[in-house]
Motif scaffolding. Structure first.
Motif, PDB file in Angstrom:
ATOM      1  N   GLN A 193       0.829  -1.197   0.000  1.00  0.00           N
ATOM      2  CA  GLN A 193       0.000   0.000   0.000  1.00  0.00           C
ATOM      3  C   GLN A 193       0.869   1.255   0.000  1.00  0.00           C
ATOM      4  O   GLN A 193       0.549   2.237  -0.669  1.00  0.00           O
ATOM      5  N   LEU A 194       1.978   1.191   0.731  1.00  0.00           N
ATOM      6  CA  LEU A 194       2.908   2.325   0.722  1.00  0.00           C
ATOM      7  C   LEU A 194       3.383   2.598  -0.690  1.00  0.00           C
ATOM      8  O   LEU A 194       3.427   3.741  -1.135  1.00  0.00           O
ATOM      9  N   SER A 195       3.740   1.492  -1.387  1.00  0.00           N
ATOM     10  CA  SER A 195       4.248   1.641  -2.749  1.00  0.00           C
ATOM     11  C   SER A 195       3.225   2.343  -3.631  1.00  0.00           C
ATOM     12  O   SER A 195       3.571   3.161  -4.480  1.00  0.00           O
ATOM     13  N   ASN A 196       1.938   2.050  -3.419  1.00  0.00           N
ATOM     14  CA  ASN A 196       0.898   2.725  -4.194  1.00  0.00           C
ATOM     15  C   ASN A 196       0.692   4.166  -3.761  1.00  0.00           C
ATOM     16  O   ASN A 196       0.344   5.019  -4.573  1.00  0.00           O
ATOM     17  N   LEU A 197       0.882   4.426  -2.470  1.00  0.00           N
ATOM     18  CA  LEU A 197       0.574   5.755  -1.934  1.00  0.00           C
ATOM     19  C   LEU A 197       1.641   6.793  -2.251  1.00  0.00           C
ATOM     20  O   LEU A 197       1.336   7.967  -2.418  1.00  0.00           O
ATOM     21  N   VAL A 198       2.902   6.342  -2.327  1.00  0.00           N
ATOM     22  CA  VAL A 198       4.008   7.300  -2.427  1.00  0.00           C
ATOM     23  C   VAL A 198       3.853   8.298  -3.576  1.00  0.00           C
ATOM     24  O   VAL A 198       4.024   9.497  -3.366  1.00  0.00           O
ATOM     25  N   PRO A 199       3.488   7.855  -4.806  1.00  0.00           N
ATOM     26  CA  PRO A 199       3.385   8.854  -5.872  1.00  0.00           C
ATOM     27  C   PRO A 199       2.314   9.907  -5.604  1.00  0.00           C
ATOM     28  O   PRO A 199       2.407  11.027  -6.096  1.00  0.00           O
ATOM     29  N   MET A 200       1.291   9.550  -4.818  1.00  0.00           N
ATOM     30  CA  MET A 200       0.158  10.477  -4.623  1.00  0.00           C
ATOM     31  C   MET A 200       0.243  11.235  -3.306  1.00  0.00           C
ATOM     32  O   MET A 200      -0.706  11.903  -2.917  1.00  0.00           O
TER      33      MET A 200
ATOM     34  N   ARG B 158      14.664  -4.251  -1.383  1.00  0.00           N
ATOM     35  CA  ARG B 158      13.217  -4.399  -1.470  1.00  0.00           C
ATOM     36  C   ARG B 158      12.503  -3.061  -1.304  1.00  0.00           C
ATOM     37  O   ARG B 158      11.713  -2.647  -2.142  1.00  0.00           O
ATOM     38  N   LEU B 159      12.813  -2.351  -0.203  1.00  0.00           N
ATOM     39  CA  LEU B 159      12.055  -1.139   0.099  1.00  0.00           C
ATOM     40  C   LEU B 159      12.409  -0.004  -0.833  1.00  0.00           C
ATOM     41  O   LEU B 159      11.538   0.758  -1.244  1.00  0.00           O
ATOM     42  N   SER B 160      13.698   0.134  -1.207  1.00  0.00           N
ATOM     43  CA  SER B 160      13.997   1.300  -2.035  1.00  0.00           C
ATOM     44  C   SER B 160      13.345   1.163  -3.394  1.00  0.00           C
ATOM     45  O   SER B 160      12.885   2.160  -3.950  1.00  0.00           O
ATOM     46  N   PHE B 161      13.251  -0.050  -3.931  1.00  0.00           N
ATOM     47  CA  PHE B 161      12.599  -0.145  -5.240  1.00  0.00           C
ATOM     48  C   PHE B 161      11.077  -0.088  -5.125  1.00  0.00           C
ATOM     49  O   PHE B 161      10.405   0.378  -6.033  1.00  0.00           O
ATOM     50  N   LEU B 162      10.545  -0.561  -3.981  1.00  0.00           N
ATOM     51  CA  LEU B 162       9.086  -0.467  -3.807  1.00  0.00           C
ATOM     52  C   LEU B 162       8.655   0.979  -3.601  1.00  0.00           C
ATOM     53  O   LEU B 162       7.666   1.440  -4.166  1.00  0.00           O
ATOM     54  N   LEU B 163       9.402   1.697  -2.746  1.00  0.00           N
ATOM     55  CA  LEU B 163       8.964   3.037  -2.365  1.00  0.00           C
ATOM     56  C   LEU B 163       9.525   4.118  -3.278  1.00  0.00           C
ATOM     57  O   LEU B 163       8.867   5.115  -3.531  1.00  0.00           O
TER      58      LEU B 163
ATOM     59  N   GLY C 181      11.053   3.575  -6.435  1.00  0.00           N
ATOM     60  CA  GLY C 181      11.324   3.085  -7.778  1.00  0.00           C
ATOM     61  C   GLY C 181      10.988   4.138  -8.821  1.00  0.00           C
ATOM     62  O   GLY C 181      10.556   5.245  -8.494  1.00  0.00           O
ATOM     63  N   PRO C 182      11.169   3.792 -10.092  1.00  0.00           N
ATOM     64  CA  PRO C 182      10.960   4.777 -11.161  1.00  0.00           C
ATOM     65  C   PRO C 182       9.550   5.373 -11.178  1.00  0.00           C
ATOM     66  O   PRO C 182       9.375   6.515 -11.604  1.00  0.00           O
ATOM     67  N   GLY C 183       8.552   4.621 -10.673  1.00  0.00           N
ATOM     68  CA  GLY C 183       7.186   5.118 -10.753  1.00  0.00           C
ATOM     69  C   GLY C 183       6.746   5.919  -9.539  1.00  0.00           C
ATOM     70  O   GLY C 183       5.559   6.161  -9.344  1.00  0.00           O
ATOM     71  N   ALA C 184       7.694   6.340  -8.698  1.00  0.00           N
ATOM     72  CA  ALA C 184       7.299   6.927  -7.417  1.00  0.00           C
ATOM     73  C   ALA C 184       7.107   8.436  -7.481  1.00  0.00           C
ATOM     74  O   ALA C 184       7.105   9.089  -6.441  1.00  0.00           O
ATOM     75  N   GLY C 185       6.952   8.992  -8.659  1.00  0.00           N
ATOM     76  CA  GLY C 185       6.688  10.429  -8.775  1.00  0.00           C
ATOM     77  C   GLY C 185       7.852  11.242  -8.241  1.00  0.00           C
ATOM     78  O   GLY C 185       9.017  11.005  -8.596  1.00  0.00           O
TER      79      GLY C 185
ATOM     80  N   PRO D   6       7.580  -2.348  -9.182  1.00  0.00           N
ATOM     81  CA  PRO D   6       6.903  -2.535  -7.894  1.00  0.00           C
ATOM     82  C   PRO D   6       5.405  -2.741  -8.046  1.00  0.00           C
ATOM     83  O   PRO D   6       4.767  -3.286  -7.152  1.00  0.00           O
ATOM     84  N   SER D   7       4.846  -2.334  -9.204  1.00  0.00           N
ATOM     85  CA  SER D   7       3.396  -2.478  -9.352  1.00  0.00           C
ATOM     86  C   SER D   7       2.978  -3.944  -9.333  1.00  0.00           C
ATOM     87  O   SER D   7       1.901  -4.273  -8.847  1.00  0.00           O
ATOM     88  N   ILE D   8       3.872  -4.825  -9.839  1.00  0.00           N
ATOM     89  CA  ILE D   8       3.541  -6.258  -9.814  1.00  0.00           C
ATOM     90  C   ILE D   8       3.298  -6.698  -8.379  1.00  0.00           C
ATOM     91  O   ILE D   8       2.302  -7.320  -8.041  1.00  0.00           O
ATOM     92  N   TYR D   9       4.245  -6.295  -7.521  1.00  0.00           N
ATOM     93  CA  TYR D   9       4.180  -6.675  -6.113  1.00  0.00           C
ATOM     94  C   TYR D   9       2.944  -6.047  -5.468  1.00  0.00           C
ATOM     95  O   TYR D   9       2.147  -6.720  -4.827  1.00  0.00           O
TER      96      TYR D   9
END
Lengths: 546, 112
Positions: free
Chosen positions: A200-207, A268-273, A275-279, A523-526
Motif C-alpha cells: 500500500q505504501l508503494s501505491n501511496l508514495v506517488p500520490m 526491497r524497500l527502495s525499489f518499492l517506495l 522506484g521509477p514510478g514513485a513520482g 513494484p506495481s507487480i508486487y
C-alpha cells in the motif's frame, strides 16, 4: 480440514519456531535428539524454500512471476498481517537454508556442545531470518528483526570467554540503538502515510501530498539507517569485524547472511517506495546508498590488506561483499541498467556462500595440536557436562587424510570466488556488474568509472590478502598438519560444490536473477498482487453462491 | 499539550543519547532505557493526539472515526515496549557477565 498448499508460505517460519521451542524441553545432554530435530527442521525449511522458489518462477502466463500470499487470520490485505513470497524473497530463503545446513553440520562436530541451547537459538535465528524475508509490512519486519537479533545475541556469546562477551556487549548496544532508530522511522512513515503495508505504501508514495513528503522521506531515511547498520555500510560498520571475529566458527558462518538481511531490505524497500514510478520520490536515497556502498568497499579492502589474522580478514570481506551489492543497487536506483542488479544479486549469492565457507575453514586451518579435543575437554570441565565415551568416538575414527591438501583446495576455491577470478562464480557476478556499468551507450558517468576501479582493486586486494594467509598456512607451515574431522570438512566441501554448481549452471541462475531484477524494478507487480490477495472466506463464499 | 509532549520526548532522547555515549556500561543501559521511553512516546504521538477518546469502536452502526483514537500506534507501542524490555534484560545479563569476566564496568572491558 487439511492445510492446503497455500500454507507452504508460512512453513519456513513455523518449522524452525516449533523445532526451537521443542528443543528447549530437552536436557542439554540429549545431543543426538537435539541434533536430529535441528537437522530435520533445517532440511524441511530448505525443502519448503526450494518449493516456494520453483513456484515463484510462475509460468509464461503470469509473466514468469508468481507472487504468493498468506493472509494471517484471513484479514483482508492492507489491514491484516500478510506474508508475501516473490522471486527475491524465495531466493533469500533458499540462501538461508543453504547456509544453515553446512553451519549446523559443522557445529554438530564440536561447537554445539560448547554452551547451552545452541540448537534452539540457531532455529530461532532461522525463524527470524525467514520471517524478515517473508513479511509484507514494516512493523512485522521490526518484530522479525528483533527475533533474529535476540537469537544472534545468544549465538554470538555462545562458547563464552572474555573476547565474546566484550564483542557481544558492543554488538548488542549498537543493535538496540539501531532498533530504536527503526521504530522512529516506522512511526514517522505511519504518521505521514497512515499505513505500514509495503504494497500500500508503494501505491501511496506517488500520490502523497507535498506537505507530507518531507516527513515521509525523513522516516524512510531513519529507517534506512537502521538497515544500513545491519548491512554494515561505512561509517556504521566499525562494530562488525570485532563481532564476527568473536563468534564461534559456525555462528560466524550463519552470520554471513545477517548483513544480507539489511541489503535485502534496502533493495526491497527502495525499489518499492522510490522506484521509477514513485513520482517526486523516484530515486530518493539512491545516490547515498551508491556512495555509501563504494565507501564500504574501500574500507573493506583496506581492512583486508591491513588485517593480520584471517578472521579479521574474512570479516572485512563481508563488508566488501555487502558494499558491492549496496553500491550496485544504488546505481540501478539512480536509473542505470537493471542488469547490474541481476549480476549483483548473483554476486551476493556467490560471495555469501564463499564467506560462510571461509569462516568454517578458518578454525581448522589455525588449529594447533590437540585442537578441538583439548577445547572440548576444557569446556566439559567448565560446564560439568559428563563426557561419555561414545561422544568421543568420532574424534578417533574420522579424521581425514591429506588434511592440508583438502583444506588448501577449499580455501583456494573461496579465494577465487571472493577475488572474482575466473573460472568460479565470483568472476561471473563481477563481470556482469562491470558489463552493466560500462555497456550503457555513449557516455559512462564518472561515478561508474570509480566503481569499476573499486571493484577491480578490491578483488586484487582480496587476492593479495588471502594468498598471503594461504602461503603461511599451507606452504610455510611446520610441524604436523592439524587434525580435522570429516564432519567439519564435509560442509565446506558442500558449499564449494554449490559454488561450482552455480558456475556451471550460470545461465540458469543468471536468468533467474535477471527476471528477479525485472520484477524488483516493477513494484506495481508486487503491489497489485498483494492488494488483490483474495481472502479464503471470500473464495469460499464465491463457491457457495453459484 | 503538543509542546509538553514534544519537550518530554526531546529531553528523554537527549539524556538517553548523552548516557549512551558514556564509557560505563550501567550508563549505557540507562541511556538505552531512556531512549526507548522517548521512542515509545514518539510512536504514540504519531497516531495524533486526542483527548479522552477510546481506541476501540463499538460493533455495528455508524461510527465517526474522528471521535476515536487511532488504535494502531497503541498496539505498536505495546509490542515495542515488550521487545525493548526483553532485549534490555538480555543486555543487563551480558553487562553483568562482562563485569564479572573483566573486573571493570568500562564498555571496552579495560580502564582507559
Amino acid at each position: 480440514m487439511l492445510p492446503g498448499p497455500d500454507h507452504l508460505i508460512i512453513l519456513p517460519i513455523l518449522i524452525p519456531f516449533f523445532a526451537g521451542a521443542l528443543m528447549l524441553i530437552y536436557d542439554e545432554r540429549q545431543r543426538r535428539a537435539k541434533l536430529t530435530i535441528s537437522m530435520i527442521s533445517v532440511l524441511a525449511s530448505l525443502w519448503a524454500a526450494v518449493e516456494l522458489l520453483i513456484r515463484s518462477k510462475g509460468s509464461e502466463l503470469t509473466g514468469n512471476n508468481d507472487i504468493g500470499f498468506y493472509l494471517l487470520g484471513d484479514w483482508a490485505a492492507p489491514y491484516g498481517i500478510i506474508l508475501v513470497i516473490d522471486r527475491l524473497s524465495a531466493m533469500m530463503l533458499v540462501l538461508t537454508g543453504l547456509l544453515a545446513l553446512p553451519a549446523l553440520t559443522y557445529a554438530s562436530a564440536a561447537w554445539a556442545r560448547q554452551g547451552q541451547h545452541f540448537h534452539s537459538m540457531f532455529q530461532f535465528l532461522l525463524m527470524g531470518l525467514n520471517g524478515a524475508f517473508l513479511t509484507g509490512d514494516l512493523f512485522n519486519l521490526f518484530v522479525f528483526f528483533e527475533v533474529l537479533l535476540a537469537a544472534s545475541y545468544g549465538l554470538l556469546l555462545h562458547g563464552g570467554g572474555q573476547l565474546r562477551v566484550r564483542g557481544g556487549l558492543h554488538y548488542i548496544a549498537i543493535n538496540l540503538t539501531g532498533s530504536l532508530l527503526f521504530l522512529i522511522g516506522v512511526s514517522l512513515v505511519y504518521g505521514a502515510t497512515g499505513t505500514l503495508n509495503m504494497a500500500q505504501l508503494s501505491n501511496l508514495v506517488p500520490m502523497l501530498p507535498e506537505a507530507r513528503r518531507p516527513l515521509f522521506h525523513a522516516g524512510a531515511t531513519i529507517m534506512g539507517l537502521a538497515f544500513l547498520i545491519k548491512a554494515g555500510i561505512w561509517p556504521l560498520s566499525f562494530w562488525l569485524p570485532t563481532a564476527y571475529m568473536a563468534g564461534a566458527a559456525p555462528v560466524a558462518a550463519i552470520f554471513a547472511i545477517m548483513t544480507k538481511v539489511g541489503v535485502y531490505v534496502i533493495v526491497r524497500l527502495s525499489f518499492l517506495l522510490f522506484g521509477p514510478g514513485a513520482g517526486a520520490s523516484a530515486g530518493f536515497g539512491g545516490e547515498m546508498v551508491m556512495l555509501g556502498g563504494m565507501a564500504t568497499v574501500t574500507f573493506g579492502f583496506i581492512g583486508v590488506l591491513a588485517s593480520q589474522g584471517v578472521g579479521r580478514m574474512a570479516a572485512h570481506l563481508v563488508l566488501v561483499s555487502s558494499g558491492t551489492v549496496l553500491a550496485s543497487a544504488g546505481f540501478v536506483l539512480s536509473g542505470q541498467d537493471p542488469q547490474i542488479l541481476a549480476a549483483s544479486l548473483y554476486y551476493m549469492l556467490a560471495s555469501t556462500l564463499a564467506i560462510s565457507a571461509l569462516f568454517l575453514l578458518i578454525e581448522p586451518m589455525g588449529r594447533e595440536d590437540g585442537g578441538i579435543a583439548a577445547l572440548l575437554a576444557l569446556t566439559a570441565d567448565a560446564y560439568g557436562l559428563d563426557e561419555r565415551e561414545e561422544d568421543r568416538q568420532p574424534e578417533v575414527g574420522l579424521a581425514i587424510p591429506g588434511t592440508l591438501t583438502v583444506l588448501g583446495l577449499a580455501f583456494f576455491a573461496c579465494v577465487l570466488v571472493l577475488a572474482g577470478l575466473p573460472p568460479l562464480a565470483g568472476f561471473i557476478g563481477k563481470l556482469g556488474i562491470l558489463q552493466g556499468l560500462l555497456m550503457q551507450g555513449e557516455e559512462v558517468p564518472r561515478l561508474a568509472w570509480i566503481f569499476v576501479t573499486l571493484l577491480i582493486v578490491s578483488g586484487f586486494a582480496t587476492l593479495i590478502g588471502l594468498v598471503r594467509v594461504g602461503i603461511q598456512t599451507f606452504w610455510a607451515s611446520e610441524g604436523d598438519p592439524p587434525r580435522v574431522l570429516a564432519l567439519e570438512i564435509a560442509p565446506v566441501m558442500v558449499v564449494v560444490g554449490l559454488l561450482i554448481l552455480m558456475t556451471v549452471k550460470a545461465d540458469v541462475t543468471l536468468r533467474y536473477m535477471l527476471d528477479t531484477a525485472d520484477a524488483v524494478l516493477q513494484p506495481s507487480i508486487y503491489a497489485e498482487g498483494v492488494l488483490g490477495a483474495p481472502r479464503a472466506a471470500d473464495e469460499e463464499a464465491e463457491v457457495v453462491i453459484p | 499539550m503538543e509542546l509538553v509532549l514534544s519537550g518530554a520526548i526531546g529531553i528523554l532522547a537527549a539524556s538517553g543519547i548523552w548516557l549512551l555515549l558514556r564509557p560505563r556500561t550501567f550508563q549505557v543501559i540507562v541511556g538505552l532505557c531512556l531512549l526507548s521511553y522517548a521512542v515509545n512516546l514518539f510512536i504514540f504521538s504519531m497516531g495524533r493526539l486526542t483527548f479522552g477518546a477510546p481506541a476501540i469502536m463499538p460493533r455495528g452502526g455508524f461510527v465517526n472515526p474522528a471521535s476515536y483514537a487511532d488504535p494502531l500506534p497503541q498496539a505498536l507501542v505495546l509490542t515495542a515496549i515488550v521487545i525493548s524490555f526483553a532485549t534490555t534484560a538480555l543486555f543487563l545479563v551480558v553487562l553483568i557477565a562482562s563485569r564479572g569476566l573483566t573486573g571493570t564496568d568500562h564498555v571496552d572491558g579495560k580502564e582507559p
